[in-house]
Design an enzyme around this catalytic site. Structure first.
Site, PDB file in Angstrom:
ATOM      1  N   ARG A 209       0.826  -1.204   0.000  1.00  0.00           N
ATOM      2  CA  ARG A 209       0.000   0.000   0.000  1.00  0.00           C
ATOM      3  C   ARG A 209       0.866   1.262   0.000  1.00  0.00           C
ATOM      4  O   ARG A 209       0.469   2.275  -0.578  1.00  0.00           O
ATOM      5  CB  ARG A 209      -0.952  -0.023   1.192  1.00  0.00           C
ATOM      6  CG  ARG A 209      -2.107  -1.002   0.959  1.00  0.00           C
ATOM      7  CD  ARG A 209      -3.032  -1.122   2.131  1.00  0.00           C
ATOM      8  NE  ARG A 209      -4.254  -1.849   1.749  1.00  0.00           N
ATOM      9  CZ  ARG A 209      -5.112  -2.372   2.609  1.00  0.00           C
ATOM     10  NH1 ARG A 209      -4.906  -2.234   3.909  1.00  0.00           N
ATOM     11  NH2 ARG A 209      -6.191  -2.998   2.174  1.00  0.00           N
TER      12      ARG A 209
ATOM     13  N   GLY B  49      -7.956 -10.171  -1.103  1.00  0.00           N
ATOM     14  CA  GLY B  49      -6.744 -10.619  -0.414  1.00  0.00           C
ATOM     15  C   GLY B  49      -6.252 -11.993  -0.803  1.00  0.00           C
ATOM     16  O   GLY B  49      -5.068 -12.186  -1.107  1.00  0.00           O
TER      17      GLY B  49
ATOM     18  N   GLY C 103     -13.019  -5.121   0.412  1.00  0.00           N
ATOM     19  CA  GLY C 103     -14.441  -4.807   0.445  1.00  0.00           C
ATOM     20  C   GLY C 103     -14.895  -3.958  -0.728  1.00  0.00           C
ATOM     21  O   GLY C 103     -15.960  -4.198  -1.310  1.00  0.00           O
TER      22      GLY C 103
END
Length: 396
Positions: A39, A354, A377
């Site tokens: 990230r 994931g 999500g």
């Protein structure tokens, strides 16, 4: 390309402007060290570009799920490791006296503000919290697709208070998703895997109306097999959802979508690495004391043939219990097939979630996909066809 949202290319001269940038820096840590910096790496392009253009970059990010402000959830511990990935200094700015601290920053400087979730109004999208954030900046950039399914002050509210733009990661994500399901080249295939149908019901229902081929894998395939009268032994199976599976079969028939289920499977009497009871059999030959843990080689080969005739693929979820060998075989084979087809230019491949990202990394082919989304999500809600508040706010 005509887009419904503005990007960094539309910002004009930003020298000396304070740009609030929402990034997802919610990285895993152990013993004070970052264990996965993906990230951070995803945020580099936008943050570096804005700083190079002379902006004062102020990063907004959440870290963990704090009930109350606490040192273990402070973004202070992210400033140094993010600086190392970025290759330039990132200054941590505490919320106490933040306006004064921001005032000391010069064009090209980068500040990391405190955890947005330390404010109770962040998750409630409270106008007072939005005002508090907005007062610090002149422009707003959302570069956190993975948080775009949440209507929070830093992901949605700010886009209504300041001129709003998509960052480079957000731009790439939205462009890839549009290619995959917005305006895809047909035939389109979707691989949807995972343990339970109940966790991906909305995805399955949405996919049958959008794709030509729906490949169902993982434990959820057992529920669909059971709905077709197959005895799946002691496999993971939601027998109470076989009626729902039949509804999805019916919807697929009406939409001319072909659902693919395995006809040979890898079974075992125990779920363990390389168990002595391991065998491959037809789905109609699963014994009462056996469980299905992967799809078989014939089914894998058939899926490869399907994908060779497709132009677009969306992938979320493994085909088997890939974390334990040898039940990763089919998922690894699929990953290599998709990578080869993508590299030769015959397939646009977009993968997310994931487990899917972990499987692609395990296969060593993540870099060969057209696009890999690190969002969980948000990626699922996009597949479900839901409006994502953070994206919708950018396109208004």
């Amino acid at each position: 390309m005509t887009r419904a949202f503005k990007t960094l290319d539309d910002m004009g001269d930003i020298t000396g402007k304070r740009v609030l940038v929402r990034e997802d820096l919610n990285v895993p840590m152990a013993d004070g060290a970052v264990t996965d910096d993906n990230r951070f790496r995803a945020a580099v392009q936008t943050v570096a570009e804005l700083a190079d253009k002379g902006a004062i970059v102020l990063i907004l990010a959440h870290f963990g799920r704090p009930k109350v402000p606490s040192p273990e959830h402070s973004t202070a511990q992210l400033a140094r490791p993010f600086s190392q990935v970025l290759g330039r200094e990132v200054r941590y700015i505490d919320w106490e006296g933040d306006a004064e601290s921001v005032a000391t920053l010069q064009p090209g400087d980068i500040g990391l503000l405190e955890n947005t979730r330390f404010f109770g109004g962040e998750e409630k999208n409270d106008p007072a919290t939005v005002d508090r954030f907005a007062a610090l900046g002149d422009l707003y950039v959302n570069d956190a697709f993975s948080a775009a399914h949440r209507a929070h002050a830093s992901t949605e509210g700010l886009a209504h208070r300041l001129p709003a733009f998509a960052g480079r990661q957000m731009e790439a994500e939205l462009d890839a998703l549009d290619k995959a399901l917005g305006n895809p080249d047909h035939p389109v295939a979707a691989v949807v895997g995972g343990a339970k149908v109940s966790t991906k019901l909305d995805v399955l229902k949405a996919m049958v109306g959008k794709v030509d081929h729906l490949i169902i894998g993982g434990g959820m395939a057992n529920t669909f097999l059971a709905a077709r009268g197959v005895d799946v032994g002691k496999s993971l199976c939601e027998h109470d959802l076989t009626g729902t599976a039949e509804e999805i079969f019916d919807a697929a028939d009406k939409a001319n979508c072909t659902i693919h289920l395995p006809y040979d499977v890898v079974v075992s009497k125990e779920f363990a690495a390389n168990p002595p009871s391991l065998r491959t059999c037809n789905v109609h030959e699963v014994a009462a004391d056996e469980m299905i843990l992967d799809i078989g080689p014939a089914a894998s080969e058939a899926l490869a043939d399907v994908l060779k005739n497709c132009r677009t693929l969306v992938w979320n979820g493994p085909l088997g219990a890939f974390e334990t060998k040898p039940f990763d075989t089919a998922t690894m084979a699929l990953a290599h097939t998709v990578a080869a087809l993508t590299k030769e230019g015959s397939l646009v491949s977009v993968a997310g979630g994931g487990d899917t990202v972990a499987a692609l990394n395990q296969a060593g082919v993540a870099g060969d996909m057209s696009f890999v989304s690190t969002a969980g999500g948000a990626f699922l809600e996009w597949m479900e066809g839901k409006e994502l508040p953070g994206v919708a706010a950018l396109t208004r």
